[in-house]
Design a protein around this motif. Structure first.
Motif, mmCIF file in Angstrom:
data_model
loop_
_atom_site.group_PDB
_atom_site.id
_atom_site.type_symbol
_atom_site.label_atom_id
_atom_site.label_comp_id
_atom_site.label_asym_id
_atom_site.label_seq_id
_atom_site.Cartn_x
_atom_site.Cartn_y
_atom_site.Cartn_z
ATOM 1 N N PHE A 147 24.370 15.665 -33.359
ATOM 2 C CA PHE A 147 24.393 16.720 -32.342
ATOM 3 C C PHE A 147 23.304 16.513 -31.307
ATOM 4 O O PHE A 147 22.359 17.294 -31.202
ATOM 5 N N SER A 148 23.437 15.476 -30.553
ATOM 6 C CA SER A 148 22.384 15.171 -29.602
ATOM 7 C C SER A 148 22.985 14.931 -28.240
ATOM 8 O O SER A 148 24.150 14.561 -28.113
ATOM 9 N N CYS A 149 22.141 15.104 -27.206
ATOM 10 C CA CYS A 149 22.599 14.742 -25.875
ATOM 11 C C CYS A 149 22.601 13.217 -25.778
ATOM 12 O O CYS A 149 22.113 12.524 -26.675
ATOM 13 N N TYR A 150 23.121 12.715 -24.691
ATOM 14 C CA TYR A 150 23.255 11.259 -24.579
ATOM 15 C C TYR A 150 23.249 10.840 -23.132
ATOM 16 O O TYR A 150 23.842 11.507 -22.270
ATOM 17 N N CYS A 158 21.920 12.792 -18.362
ATOM 18 C CA CYS A 158 22.692 12.963 -19.583
ATOM 19 C C CYS A 158 24.162 13.113 -19.216
ATOM 20 O O CYS A 158 24.495 13.628 -18.153
ATOM 21 N N LEU A 162 28.006 16.910 -23.980
ATOM 22 C CA LEU A 162 27.291 16.636 -25.214
ATOM 23 C C LEU A 162 25.967 17.394 -25.167
ATOM 24 O O LEU A 162 24.967 16.868 -24.677
ATOM 25 N N PRO A 163 25.952 18.636 -25.643
ATOM 26 C CA PRO A 163 24.680 19.386 -25.608
ATOM 27 C C PRO A 163 23.719 18.890 -26.690
ATOM 28 O O PRO A 163 24.032 17.998 -27.450
ATOM 29 N N ASP A 164 22.568 19.492 -26.718
ATOM 30 C CA ASP A 164 21.487 19.059 -27.594
ATOM 31 C C ASP A 164 21.239 20.130 -28.654
ATOM 32 O O ASP A 164 20.992 21.284 -28.310
ATOM 33 N N ASN A 222 22.710 19.134 -17.116
ATOM 34 C CA ASN A 222 22.388 20.269 -17.974
ATOM 35 C C ASN A 222 23.467 20.455 -19.030
ATOM 36 O O ASN A 222 24.127 21.487 -19.051
ATOM 37 N N PRO A 223 23.653 19.463 -19.861
ATOM 38 C CA PRO A 223 24.776 19.544 -20.795
ATOM 39 C C PRO A 223 24.677 20.701 -21.778
ATOM 40 O O PRO A 223 25.687 21.151 -22.288
ATOM 41 N N SER A 224 23.452 21.188 -22.023
ATOM 42 C CA SER A 224 23.334 22.256 -23.013
ATOM 43 C C SER A 224 23.593 23.629 -22.431
ATOM 44 O O SER A 224 23.452 24.627 -23.128
ATOM 45 N N GLU B 170 15.080 24.072 -20.495
ATOM 46 C CA GLU B 170 15.798 24.113 -21.764
ATOM 47 C C GLU B 170 14.843 24.471 -22.902
ATOM 48 O O GLU B 170 13.636 24.643 -22.680
ATOM 49 N N ARG B 171 15.400 24.560 -24.113
ATOM 50 C CA ARG B 171 14.573 24.955 -25.261
ATOM 51 C C ARG B 171 13.483 23.911 -25.497
ATOM 52 O O ARG B 171 13.729 22.718 -25.434
ATOM 53 N N TYR B 173 11.361 21.559 -27.571
ATOM 54 C CA TYR B 173 11.542 20.899 -28.862
ATOM 55 C C TYR B 173 10.246 20.388 -29.450
ATOM 56 O O TYR B 173 10.054 20.407 -30.646
ATOM 57 N N ASP B 188 17.950 18.331 -23.962
ATOM 58 C CA ASP B 188 18.510 17.539 -22.867
ATOM 59 C C ASP B 188 17.479 16.565 -22.304
ATOM 60 O O ASP B 188 17.527 16.199 -21.131
ATOM 61 N N LYS B 211 17.460 7.375 -24.816
ATOM 62 C CA LYS B 211 18.850 7.728 -24.560
ATOM 63 C C LYS B 211 19.306 8.955 -25.335
ATOM 64 O O LYS B 211 20.318 9.545 -25.016
ATOM 65 N N GLN B 213 18.312 12.460 -28.161
ATOM 66 C CA GLN B 213 17.451 13.644 -28.294
ATOM 67 C C GLN B 213 16.007 13.290 -28.642
ATOM 68 O O GLN B 213 15.746 12.434 -29.476
ATOM 69 N N ILE B 236 15.786 10.803 -32.188
ATOM 70 C CA ILE B 236 16.609 10.807 -33.396
ATOM 71 C C ILE B 236 17.247 9.455 -33.629
ATOM 72 O O ILE B 236 17.920 9.228 -34.633
#
Lengths: 367, 366
Positions: A147-150, A158, A162-164, A222-224, B170-171, B173, B188, B211, B213, B236
């Motif tokens: 479950f990661s952005c890419y 990104c 594909l949100p983060d 801003n994918p998320s 964004e949040r 991390y 992101d 590339k 998270q 990750i």
């Protein structure tokens, strides 16, 4: 031609008039290997690895260059990658004395360079697409956090869709809401990610042009933004003070689940809220009108919890395929209950992959 | 005679990790800390140099923060414990070692006064607080908290309203602070550098050198060990990026792969997240710990690996290095990298201590 040693030090007082050659030492030394601009190997490091007893422990060069820069061989690949590249400003640094126009004073090479550059743009896009496809295929094998952005290369935007999500976020949701809700959310999240990754791996034309269009535009990525995960642990949802003893199992907090009921929004999967959601008896977390669950099992999703909190905003067409939870109680869906996008799909000559409705068609289309 | 009241396991020190039952829980035969927390450890922190001796703090998903005194002979003495209402996600000492800050998923951060053993809430967010760091500036001091509500807030411990609120895209991390620089990394792959001189301000936004998270970040100083010059960013994807804020050449910045299973040509690699990075306070070498259950020491200037560990049977979720650079602490507990299916509430969590002064020393001085 002799390379000007003062130029290499950055001190040549003749500049363009200099009788000696002013070229970057790097492309020469790396000639033949054709590494792109992401290569960070230095001569120094190579020597070290030969002597070092930790031969296989030395830091491997970045994988990026082989994937995204399999370009034309030879010396020209290096300068081009800088020239046609994107955000990096290093090419402007004075220290390098490198300027695309002055790099070669021989006109014979000038035309060749232009050809290669225009070829490069098209093949550059092809590189991007194939990198994305390869990465997605590897990722779908589930040997990494899913479950990661890419983004297809470093220092690039990104990709959309594909949100983060961090492991700690999912763990907090598990501790807050208990196994049932958590499982529903995980199913939804997994489905959404794997759908998107498969889309990207197969890369049909629509997806391809969407990706390239988005990458070339200057809109911030801003994918998320489609996530509504804040609802799961944000305002209104919280841990209650629990007794210290016996706190070991997080499932112990499910007793708090009824407390968090009011904050759970009804399913946001579909646009039409007037759909009635079947409750399968076990789910007592959502108070919606019950319908007789006599539907054929095939058309209903297996997870009851999927009916409940969703992590994603309902987004019309794009999210339609994630609406696995809702159904009606007959084999055919009522036409009034279908969204516009679904009707469009049913009326089209053929389904568009990724937009196939999850609910059976109304009986009108079947005649 | 368990010191920490809620724990139902008795505290007996293993000393050299000679337990015969589980073979792999301590393959490196490091010292086990007594009375470890009952649930996964999320963060570790050693006391600052202003405090004599070495104290270790660990925050866990069992809502508690525990403090041990680490004696020179390797003995670990449990000292004190505090609770939150939710899992503790980050822990920090202040500069004089008298107060401890804890950030929790219950959306608050608390200040724990070690002398009186009292804790008070000093920060409030709208979502779990993921990071907390103490900033000791020349003309101000405050606590920086980052949360999943997309804000970074700065708190004077005496006031319930924050000194400053910074909105992030964004949040948050992960974050790190080494005065006068702070780095915040968000979802992101957003990266922001803050400068802290007269007041915290945004200095620069960075494009991510990775590339996937971002998972953890740690700031390092220059060779003379005075000024922060760059950061190490773990993802990750089993990759760490070393990035200088102002590189002298673009090739100063690089990435390297780590925490991946060995490859064979026909089998795809297992890729594990880098859970934490810590820099040695004197040598500038770094340690990384990953979900694969291994820790490694690296020399970023020579670009080599100094040492790698054997594989533990659980992932390593946190690490820390003492202020004098002698002790490397790492926590073996499940980090949720494979979802809830692999979570076993009964599995024991460990914190190991290793003497690292020799192993983290750079070799082959040119």
């Amino acid at each position: 031609m002799v390379v000007c040693k003062f130029f290499l030090q950055g001190k040549c007082k003749f500049g363009d008039r200099c009788y000696n050659e002013h070229t970057q030492p790097n492309p020469r030394q790396q000639g033949g290997r054709g590494r792109g601009r992401y290569d960070h190997q230095s001569q120094k490091r190579q020597d070290f690895s030969r002597d070092s007893p930790f031969k296989q422990d030395f830091i491997q060069p970045s994988r990026f260059q082989s994937q995204s820069h399999n370009r034309q061989q030879g010396d020209f690949s290096s300068p081009f990658s800088r020239g046609s590249g994107k955000q990096q400003t290093f090419q402007n640094q004075d220290k390098f004395h490198w300027n695309k126009n002055n790099a070669n004073r021989f006109s014979a090479f000038q035309e060749q360079r232009n050809d290669i550059q225009s070829m490069d743009n098209a093949s550059h896009e092809q590189q991007i697409i194939s990198t994305i496809q390869e990465d997605m295929k590897a990722w779908l094998q589930e040997r990494m956090w899913p479950f990661s952005c890419y983004s297809y290369a470093k220092e690039t935007k990104c990709l959309e869709g594909l949100p983060d999500i961090q492991p700690e976020e999912l763990r907090t949701i598990f501790y807050l809401h208990g196994m049932e809700s958590y499982q529903g959310i995980i199913q939804e999240v997994k489905a959404m990610y794997s759908m998107r990754k498969q889309e990207l791996a197969s890369m049909n034309d629509a997806v391809k042009s969407a990706i390239l269009g988005n990458l070339n535009s200057s809109v911030e990525d801003n994918p998320s933004s489609c996530l509504t995960i804040l609802k799961m642990y944000g305002p209104g949802v919280g841990f209650k003070a629990v007794a210290e003893i016996g706190r070991k199992s997080p499932a112990g907090t499910t007793s708090d689940a009824p407390l968090s009921n009011p904050t759970f929004p009804p399913s946001q999967f579909t646009d039409t809220q007037k759909l009635s959601v079947p409750s399968f008896g076990t789910s007592n977390l959502v108070s919606l009108p019950e319908t007789v669950p006599s539907t054929p099992p095939a058309s209903i999703s297996t997870s009851t919890a999927a009916v409940k909190p969703s992590l994603f905003k309902s987004d019309g067409v794009a999210k339609e395929q994630s609406s696995v939870a809702v159904t009606s109680d007959s084999t055919y869906t009522d036409k009034t209950q279908l969204s516009e996008a679904e009707i469009e799909q049913f009326e089209a000559a053929s389904f568009i992959l990724g937009k196939i409705p999850m609910r059976p068609p109304p009986i009108e289309y079947c005649r | 005679m368990s010191f920490f009241g809620s724990s139902n396991t008795s505290s007996f020190s293993f000393g050299g990790g000679t337990a015969a039952t589980t073979t792999n829980h301590n393959p490196m035969k490091d010292i086990e800390v007594t009375s470890p927390p009952d649930d996964s450890i999320s963060c570790l922190a050693f006391s600052p140099p202003t405090l004599p001796g070495n104290f270790l703090l660990a925050g866990s998903w069992a809502n508690d923060i525990r403090c041990w005194q680490i004696e020179d002979n390797g003995q670990t003495v449990p000292k004190a414990q505090q609770m939150h209402q939710g899992p503790v996600l980050d822990v920090a000492w202040n500069d004089d070692g008298k107060k401890v800050f804890t950030a929790s998923a219950d959306k608050t951060a608390k200040m724990w006064d070690l002398e009186s053993n009292q804790s008070v809430q000093i920060a409030q967010h709208d979502a779990p607080v993921k990071t907390c760091h103490w900033i000791k500036g020349s003309n101000y001091s405050c606590l920086m908290t980052g949360s999943w509500d997309k804000t970074v807030k700065f708190w004077d411990t005496r006031s319930p309203t924050p000194l400053k609120v910074m909105n992030m895209t964004e949040r948050v991390y992960c974050a790190d602070v080494k005065y006068p620089m702070a780095m915040v990394s968000c979802a992101d792959k957003k990266l922001v550098c803050l400068k802290l001189e007269s007041e915290p301000q945004e200095y620069q936004k960075f494009e991510s050198p990775l590339k996937y998270q971002h998972r953890c970040i740690s700031i390092f100083k220059d060779k003379s060990n005075t000024n922060p010059v760059g950061f190490a960013l773990g993802s990750i994807e089993g990759r760490v990026a070393i990035h200088y804020i102002q590189p002298s050449t673009p090739r100063d910045n690089f990435t390297f792969k780590c925490h991946r299973s060995t490859t064979t040509s026909n089998q795809p690699q297992d890729i594990y997240a880098v859970n934490a990075i810590s820099f040695h306070p004197a040598y500038g070498t770094l340690s990384t710990v990953g979900s694969d259950g291994r820790w490694s020491f690296w020399d970023k200037d020579a670009r080599t690996k100094l040492k790698g560990s054997e594989q533990l049977d659980q992932s390593i979720s946190a690490c820390a290095i003492s202020h004098n650079g002698n002790i490397f602490a790492y926590a073996s507990s499940y980090d949720w990298s494979k979802g809830h299916e692999h979570y076993k509430a009964q599995q024991k969590n460990y914190i190991f201590l290793r003497s690292c002064a020799e192993e983290m020393k750079p070799r082959n001085k040119k």
